[in-house]
Design an enzyme around this catalytic site. Structure first.
Site, PDB file in Angstrom:
ATOM      1  N   LYS A  33       0.808  -1.224   0.000  1.00  0.00           N
ATOM      2  CA  LYS A  33       0.000   0.000   0.000  1.00  0.00           C
ATOM      3  C   LYS A  33       0.843   1.276   0.000  1.00  0.00           C
ATOM      4  O   LYS A  33       0.427   2.296  -0.514  1.00  0.00           O
ATOM      5  CB  LYS A  33      -0.963  -0.002   1.183  1.00  0.00           C
ATOM      6  CG  LYS A  33      -2.098  -0.993   0.969  1.00  0.00           C
ATOM      7  CD  LYS A  33      -3.203  -0.791   1.972  1.00  0.00           C
ATOM      8  CE  LYS A  33      -4.430  -1.587   1.598  1.00  0.00           C
ATOM      9  NZ  LYS A  33      -4.307  -3.028   1.921  1.00  0.00           N
ATOM     10  N   GLU A  54      -9.807   6.934   3.224  1.00  0.00           N
ATOM     11  CA  GLU A  54     -10.756   6.017   3.853  1.00  0.00           C
ATOM     12  C   GLU A  54      -9.962   4.798   4.285  1.00  0.00           C
ATOM     13  O   GLU A  54      -8.934   4.489   3.684  1.00  0.00           O
ATOM     14  CB  GLU A  54     -11.852   5.600   2.856  1.00  0.00           C
ATOM     15  CG  GLU A  54     -11.462   4.455   1.904  1.00  0.00           C
ATOM     16  CD  GLU A  54     -10.324   4.813   0.950  1.00  0.00           C
ATOM     17  OE1 GLU A  54     -10.128   6.003   0.653  1.00  0.00           O
ATOM     18  OE2 GLU A  54      -9.619   3.883   0.501  1.00  0.00           O
ATOM     19  N   SER A  70       1.783  -9.784  -0.940  1.00  0.00           N
ATOM     20  CA  SER A  70       1.417  -8.369  -0.780  1.00  0.00           C
ATOM     21  C   SER A  70       1.762  -7.768   0.578  1.00  0.00           C
ATOM     22  O   SER A  70       2.009  -6.570   0.677  1.00  0.00           O
ATOM     23  CB  SER A  70      -0.074  -8.190  -1.065  1.00  0.00           C
ATOM     24  OG  SER A  70      -0.841  -9.056  -0.244  1.00  0.00           O
TER      25      SER A  70
HETATM   26  C1  PLP Z   1      -5.123  -4.052   1.496  1.00  0.00           C
HETATM   27  C2  PLP Z   1      -4.399  -5.311   1.246  1.00  0.00           C
HETATM   28  C3  PLP Z   1      -4.747  -6.184   0.183  1.00  0.00           C
HETATM   29  C4  PLP Z   1      -5.926  -5.980  -0.706  1.00  0.00           C
HETATM   30  O1  PLP Z   1      -5.921  -4.823  -1.472  1.00  0.00           O
HETATM   31  P1  PLP Z   1      -5.652  -4.799  -3.035  1.00  0.00           P
HETATM   32  O2  PLP Z   1      -5.984  -3.404  -3.417  1.00  0.00           O
HETATM   33  O3  PLP Z   1      -6.528  -5.815  -3.695  1.00  0.00           O
HETATM   34  O4  PLP Z   1      -4.219  -5.114  -3.247  1.00  0.00           O
HETATM   35  C5  PLP Z   1      -3.966  -7.313  -0.009  1.00  0.00           C
HETATM   36  N1  PLP Z   1      -2.918  -7.607   0.786  1.00  0.00           N
HETATM   37  C6  PLP Z   1      -2.564  -6.799   1.807  1.00  0.00           C
HETATM   38  C7  PLP Z   1      -1.395  -7.195   2.638  1.00  0.00           C
HETATM   39  C8  PLP Z   1      -3.280  -5.634   2.079  1.00  0.00           C
HETATM   40  O5  PLP Z   1      -2.910  -4.855   3.102  1.00  0.00           O
END
Ligand code: PLP
Length: 406
Positions: free
Chosen positions: A95, A117, A383
């Site tokens: 993010k 948000e 992610s």
């Molecule tokens: C917020 C988040 C997601 C999901 O958001 P996307 O916009 O689909 O990437 C996935 N993995 C983590 C670790 C997150 O914090």
């Protein structure tokens, strides 16, 4: 604001096939147009890109490693599994890539205040971080329900100097926070920048957030080529709003590489308690764009459920809807249970505790690898890291874990 006549698809800016657009009240057209113009300008500016690259490198920790998961590969059997380590970034997830890009844009546009948000608080923390770094005031809308569930993240934002504004409307969760932020922005855009957290919302957000996240895919492509001398066969990523997956996929869009998006299957698709917006949704309008959406027969947005807060959203980015409709990507779902098991598996096989969101992609990749020969390559977008989920994992297991070596 609905468009009455549909012009030919390709010529409509802000659309991905028939998805996307700007379904907003008239009052938001002006700030969205200003934002689209400013984004177009900085996208061509060497100085802006250089400034962003420097922050990504010296502050956020890019490039993130591409890691060959040898012991996970041996366990699953079959194709080789690689991890793109977004979990190693500052604040613990992808993010920050988007937040640094948009915060720099806010600074360039001369805005003195950033609003955002947040659901679980992950995006709120990343936005508060970027705002602190640039010395811009930050206010984060968060549902009261979510604030109670995520006290630590509320506190983290406050430590970073942001103000968290409780949202008491609707279900008091993410979608209500998003609506409130848009309402604030319509009245405050002269001085305020709205920093949206995923590839959702009205144009230009879906393409802008994707472009700021595309650094993930660009690095992956370069790194994989230098170690393997070729393209990977599969890219697998979890899909909430769609930002880590779209940023990962985008630079490979014209390559013979298969994309797999993994949605939150929650308690199972049949249970109705899930967040599989594409697999179980129908197209509709939410937060200013036309895309797949979990809704009931009357068009009411349905409540969602996932063990991972980051995937717990009833909509999905319009570009994913287009990838789905055109067959460019395939979409699958993984249940809470399977994601939980995959999180433990990765922890024990590789010493990496993944975010429960990312664990959805790990679970599917293991099943996929098993069906493929050893000379195929799967890359997972990891992610985020799992520190934030330890409490969930502890509760799920009642405090006891099997004491085994995976
Ligand atoms: C917020 C988040 C997601 C999901 O958001 P996307 O916009 O689909 O990437 C996935 N993995 C983590 C670790 C997150 O914090």
């Amino acid at each position: 604001m609905r468009t009455k006549k549909k012009p030919p698809e390709r010529k409509r800016p802000g659309y991905f096939g028939r998805f996307g657009g700007r379904f907003v009240p008239e009052t938001l057209s002006v700030p969205l147009e200003e934002l689209a113009r400013s984004f177009r300008r900085v996208a061509r500016e060497k100085g802006f890109q250089r400034g962003l690259d420097t922050l990504l490198k010296t502050y956020a920790g890019r490039p993130t490693p591409l890691f060959f998961a040898r012991r996970l590969t041996e366990y699953c059997g079959g194709a080789r599994i690689w991890l793109k380590r977004e979990d190693l970034l500052h604040t613990g997830a992808h993010k920050i890539n988007n937040c640094l890009g948009q915060a720099l844009l806010a600074e360039r546009m001369g805005k003195r205040r950033i609003i955002a948000e947040t659901g679980a608080g992950q995006h709120g923390v990343a936005a508060a971080t970027a705002a602190a770094l640039l010395g811009i005031e930050c206010e984060v809308y968060m549902g009261e329900e979510d604030m109670a569930r995520q006290e630590i993240n509320v506190f983290r934002m406050e430590v970073l100097g942001a103000r968290v504004i409780p949202v008491r409307t609707g279900s008091k969760t993410l979608k209500d926070a998003c609506s409130e932020a848009l309402r604030d922005w319509a009245a405050s855009f002269a001085s305020t920048y709205y920093l949206l957290g995923s590839t959702v919302g009205p144009d230009p957000y879906p393409r802008m957030v994707r472009d700021f996240q595309a650094v993930i895919g660009r690095e992956t492509k370069r790194q994989f080529r230098s170690v393997a001398g070729r393209l990977p066969d599969f890219l697998v990523a979890c899909v909430g709003g769609g930002s880590n997956s779209l940023g990962f996929f985008h630079p490979f869009r014209s390559d013979p590489v298969e994309f797999v998006g993994v949605e939150a299957g929650g308690a199972g698709l049949k249970s109705g308690r899930h967040a599989a917006s594409i697999i179980r949704g129908r197209p509709g309008v939410l937060h200013g764009s036309y895309s797949y959406l979990l809704q009931d027969g009357g068009g009411q947005v349905q409540p969602t459920h996932s063990i991972s807060a980051g995937l717990d959203y009833p909509g999905v980015g319009p570009e994913h809807s287009h990838y789905f409709a055109s067959g460019r990507a395939s979409y699958v779902s993984v249940t809470d249970r399977q994601a939980f098991d995959a999180a433990l598996l990765l922890s024990r096989r590789e010493g990496i505790i993944p975010a429960l969101e990312s664990a959805h992609a790990v679970a599917w990749s293991c099943r996929l690898a098993r069906k493929l020969p050893k000379n195929r390559h799967i890359i997972i977008c990891l992610s985020g890291r799992g520190d934030k989920d330890l409490e969930t994992i502890r509760k799920e297991r009642g405090g006891s874990l099997p004491n085994c070596v995976g």
